[in-house]
Write an enzyme that holds these catalytic residues in place. Structure first.
Site, mmCIF file in Angstrom:
data_model
loop_
_atom_site.group_PDB
_atom_site.id
_atom_site.type_symbol
_atom_site.label_atom_id
_atom_site.label_comp_id
_atom_site.label_asym_id
_atom_site.label_seq_id
_atom_site.Cartn_x
_atom_site.Cartn_y
_atom_site.Cartn_z
ATOM 1 N N HIS A 471 0.831 -1.210 0.000
ATOM 2 C CA HIS A 471 0.000 0.000 0.000
ATOM 3 C C HIS A 471 0.862 1.255 0.000
ATOM 4 O O HIS A 471 0.679 2.144 -0.844
ATOM 5 C CB HIS A 471 -0.910 -0.016 1.227
ATOM 6 C CG HIS A 471 -1.745 1.224 1.383
ATOM 7 N ND1 HIS A 471 -3.055 1.297 0.976
ATOM 8 C CD2 HIS A 471 -1.452 2.440 1.904
ATOM 9 C CE1 HIS A 471 -3.529 2.506 1.220
ATOM 10 N NE2 HIS A 471 -2.575 3.217 1.798
ATOM 11 N N GLU A 472 1.783 1.341 0.932
ATOM 12 C CA GLU A 472 2.607 2.546 1.015
ATOM 13 C C GLU A 472 3.486 2.711 -0.221
ATOM 14 O O GLU A 472 3.766 3.837 -0.650
ATOM 15 C CB GLU A 472 3.459 2.517 2.292
ATOM 16 C CG GLU A 472 2.652 2.575 3.579
ATOM 17 C CD GLU A 472 1.728 3.773 3.661
ATOM 18 O OE1 GLU A 472 2.050 4.829 3.084
ATOM 19 O OE2 GLU A 472 0.662 3.662 4.294
ATOM 20 N N HIS A 475 1.775 4.690 -2.824
ATOM 21 C CA HIS A 475 1.979 6.131 -2.650
ATOM 22 C C HIS A 475 3.346 6.539 -3.201
ATOM 23 O O HIS A 475 3.486 7.586 -3.844
ATOM 24 C CB HIS A 475 1.920 6.499 -1.166
ATOM 25 C CG HIS A 475 0.557 6.506 -0.570
ATOM 26 N ND1 HIS A 475 -0.481 7.249 -1.082
ATOM 27 C CD2 HIS A 475 0.059 5.879 0.529
ATOM 28 C CE1 HIS A 475 -1.560 7.077 -0.326
ATOM 29 N NE2 HIS A 475 -1.264 6.253 0.650
ATOM 30 N N HIS A 478 3.342 6.864 -6.886
ATOM 31 C CA HIS A 478 2.653 8.107 -7.262
ATOM 32 C C HIS A 478 3.634 9.280 -7.173
ATOM 33 O O HIS A 478 3.706 10.123 -8.078
ATOM 34 C CB HIS A 478 1.455 8.310 -6.335
ATOM 35 C CG HIS A 478 0.438 9.273 -6.839
ATOM 36 N ND1 HIS A 478 -0.679 9.629 -6.110
ATOM 37 C CD2 HIS A 478 0.348 9.970 -7.990
ATOM 38 C CE1 HIS A 478 -1.397 10.484 -6.800
ATOM 39 N NE2 HIS A 478 -0.799 10.718 -7.942
#
Length: 684
Positions: A471-472, A475, A478
């Site tokens: 999940h991280e 980020h 991105h």
């Protein structure tokens, strides 16, 4: 005058503009901030002194160039203050909070600057601007208006005072929470009390005790959220109760770290500020500049999901109680029992013990052969560890990231392990933002709070920790891939209720067969996770979703309840516990066996982070996420073509485009909610 002695005010000597952390001491930060504030103020004054009519070239370009030193110093500092908040760093942050708030207000509320941007905005249809430039004008105008730039002088003064006080309170909340969390770490006298934990987990508890000078004991440190990973394994019910009780009383004890008065004052001041800005509540103020548009839209979505989630949780509770009732000394299911008996039911239903899977999730292999492998397959990027680039703590690792053609992309920084100076939870932040205008490449950080095992033992992750790592890293991708001209749009600078979307999408690769086969190998034997276990993992995806959805929605509703208060209503609240109880009863999520994922006094996301009135963002973004997962499945999954489309049309645009417009460009239509409902078992 720029100091020749302060390393924060000199050229950073490391690649990609990485700060010279080994040379930086706590005493350097405040002088550097003061110098950066002065430089930024001078840069803004130079823009507003221009006598000619505003143009994009004489207003927006210098505005985007301004504040670079302040941004460099601030990102260097806040990276450390969240991940290695020593007492000296905490003192700096306490002094800095009102100064930073005052400076930000001075820029955002500057009447002359607002006047120039307003003029540009009014004439934007008659200017020859490309889409990114046009959107830049629109966003600066919208953000300054939203911040209060159109208020009169007296109103601006009142607003500045409110903002300064709120910044101090947010800092106090986080400092209190860190101290109380450390103080409440649970001490056990014997390994028998921790029966059910693995050898690695026991060694971590022993190590934590030794670090506190408690030789021979075992210490279980607390996670940010209400529950704890160990609750699913501990056989001793009293041990489970002690951990859960310690977690739930954080910030609500009669001691120096009591966050209840802090919560009340924050809620009142936010409501008062919203009223000053012309909004009915803080939630109305926040959502007005998000994709949701209004708190009513958020409330409708949360209520739509809460009923089915609560019903599913009640059914799940019956199954857990049925197992408890077969035991020699039955008892009524409590919150601290849920995770343990849920694993019993999972094992019975799916023949699956997730705790026993840890040997297949060794951290280094998950990182390189899972997280990095999926990114390489999708986007063609590669990673090289750079031990020669120092970070802010010895635990922290630095990787250089390259595009498929060998060109340098940026740095990825990983801070995996928990420590007493690190705030709880997991997060991504930037040390350097990408910008074509400034000629900078991204440096992004992922922080987790994995417990470090004893010396010589491998770090074995739980399945939830594997999920957090993926999940991280979503980020991080991105932040790495966003390719924009103007720093205002860099990386993850998108609407709050869109920012979780890329990270949630990246979770899909955890169980993608090709990726799972690459990283899920036994730490000792190298044996791959058996195919039947993989199938059972997939079959159990909806298991316990009633609980998981309910605890999340309960926290989201608490956030909305606090921030939907008018200024008058907020003044009338004086009991945090009673307010929480009434709010959860209102939405039907007041099941004592299913506690809210965060209670107010340790809800750092909304009282010291950037998610106030915005914790709903996770479920809001998950609608897009679930719909995107369907697209990947329909189009062949883990392919370079799919990765390039997602990178180019969504990740790569950063904040330079309306996010829902970018989503439509990628998907060909708006997102549909059905995939989310099916994923969470809410269609029945």
């Amino acid at each position: 005058m720029v100091s020749t002695e302060n390393p924060l005010l000199q050229h950073f000597p490391h690649p990609y503009g990485m700060p010279d952390y080994p040379a930086i001491e706590p005493k350097h930060y405040l002088p550097a901030f003061h110098a950066a504030f002065a430089q930024h103020r001078a840069e803004i004054d130079a823009i507003t002194r221009v006598r000619s009519m505003p143009t994009f070239e004489n207003t927006m370009i210098p505005l985007e160039r301004s504040g670079r030193l302040l941004g460099d110093v601030a990102r260097a500092f806040y990276t450390v203050s969240s991940a290695d908040a020593t007492p000296a760093i905490q003192d700096v942050e306490a002094e800095l909070a009102p100064l930073m708030s005052a400076h930000q207000d001075a820029i955002q509320l500057d009447a002359a600057l607002y006047g120039r941007i307003s003029t540009l905005h009014a004439g934007v249809d008659h200017m020859s601007l490309d889409p990114e430039q046009r959107y830049l004008v629109e966003r600066h105008y919208r953000e300054m208006t939203h911040a209060g730039a159109s208020l009169d002088a007296a109103e601006k003064e009142a607003l500045t005072e409110l903002n300064a006080r709120l910044s101090t309170l947010s800092n106090t909340f986080e400092k209190n929470l860190l101290s109380d969390t450390n103080d409440l770490a649970v001490v056990f006298d014997s390994a028998e009390q921790l029966d059910g934990l693995t050898d690695g987990e026991l060694s971590a508890a022993s190590r934590a005790a030794e670090e506190r000078g408690l030789s021979g004991a075992f210490v279980v440190t607390l996670t940010l959220f209400t529950g704890h990973p160990y609750l699913s394994s501990l056989t001793d019910r009293e041990s489970r109760r002690r951990i859960m009780e310690a977690s739930r009383v954080r910030g609500r004890r009669d001691n120096a770290w009591d966050n209840r008065p802090v919560v009340l004052e924050i809620a009142r001041l936010r409501a008062r500020r919203a009223e000053l800005l012309g909004y009915a509540s803080h939630a109305a103020y926040i959502t007005a500049d998000e994709t949701a548009g209004s708190p009513e839209a958020v409330h409708a979505r949360l209520r739509e999901l809460a009923g089915p989630a609560a019903r599913n949780a009640r059914k799940e509770a019956l199954a857990l109680q049925a197992i408890i009732d077969t035991e020699a000394a039955p008892f009524r299911l409590a919150a601290h029992d849920w995770a343990y008996y849920a694993e019993r039911v999972r094992a019975a239903t799916y023949d699956l013990d997730r705790a026993a899977l840890r040997p297949w999730f060794e951290a280094e292999r998950v990182l390189r052969d899972g997280v990095f492998f999926a990114a390489t397959q999708l986007y063609g990027v590669s990673f090289t560890e750079r031990a020669d680039i120092p970070a802010y703590h010895p635990d922290v690792r630095v990787f250089e990231v390259f595009n498929e053609d060998g060109s340098a992309l940026g740095l990825f920084v990983l801070d995996l392990y928990t420590r007493d100076t690190k705030r709880g939870g997991a997060w991504m932040n930037s040390i350097v933002d990408q910008s074509g205008l400034r000629g900078t490449a991204p440096v992004v950080v992922n922080n987790l709070n994995v417990v470090r095992p004893g010396a010589g033992r491998p770090t074995l992750l739980s399945f939830d920790e594997v999920t957090t790592l993926f999940h991280e890293f979503g980020h991080a991708l991105h932040g790495l891939f966003a390719t924009v001209t103007y720093p205002h749009f860099a990386g993850t600078n998108v609407f709050r209720d869109f920012v979780e979307f890329p990270s949630q999408v990246n979770e899909m690769w955890i169980s993608w067969p090709e990726v799972l086969a690459s990283y899920a190998k036994h730490v000792d034997t190298g044996e791959a996770l058996a195919s039947d276990v993989v199938e059972r993992l997939a079959a159990s995806e909806q298991f316990n979703q009633g609980f998981a959805t309910s605890e999340y929605l309960a926290a989201s509703w608490l956030d909305q309840a606090w921030h939907s208060l008018s200024a008058v209503q907020a003044e009338e609240i004086d009991d945090v516990k009673a307010f929480e109880a009434a709010a959860l009863a209102d939405i039907g999520l007041d099941d004592p066996a299913v506690p809210t994922r965060y209670s107010s006094t340790y809800f750092a996301h909304v009282f010291s982070g950037g998610y106030s009135a915005g914790y709903y963002s996770y479920i809001w973004s998950e609608v897009l996420d679930a719909d995107t997962v369907e697209w990947f499945r329909e189009n062949g999954g883990l392919t370079r073509a799919n990765g390039e489309r997602f990178r180019e049309r969504l990740l790569g645009v950063g904040g330079s485009k309306d996010p829902l417009e970018a989503y439509r460009d990628f998907r060909g239509r708006d997102a549909e909610i059905v995939p989310l409902l099916e994923r969470r078992g809410l269609t029945g």
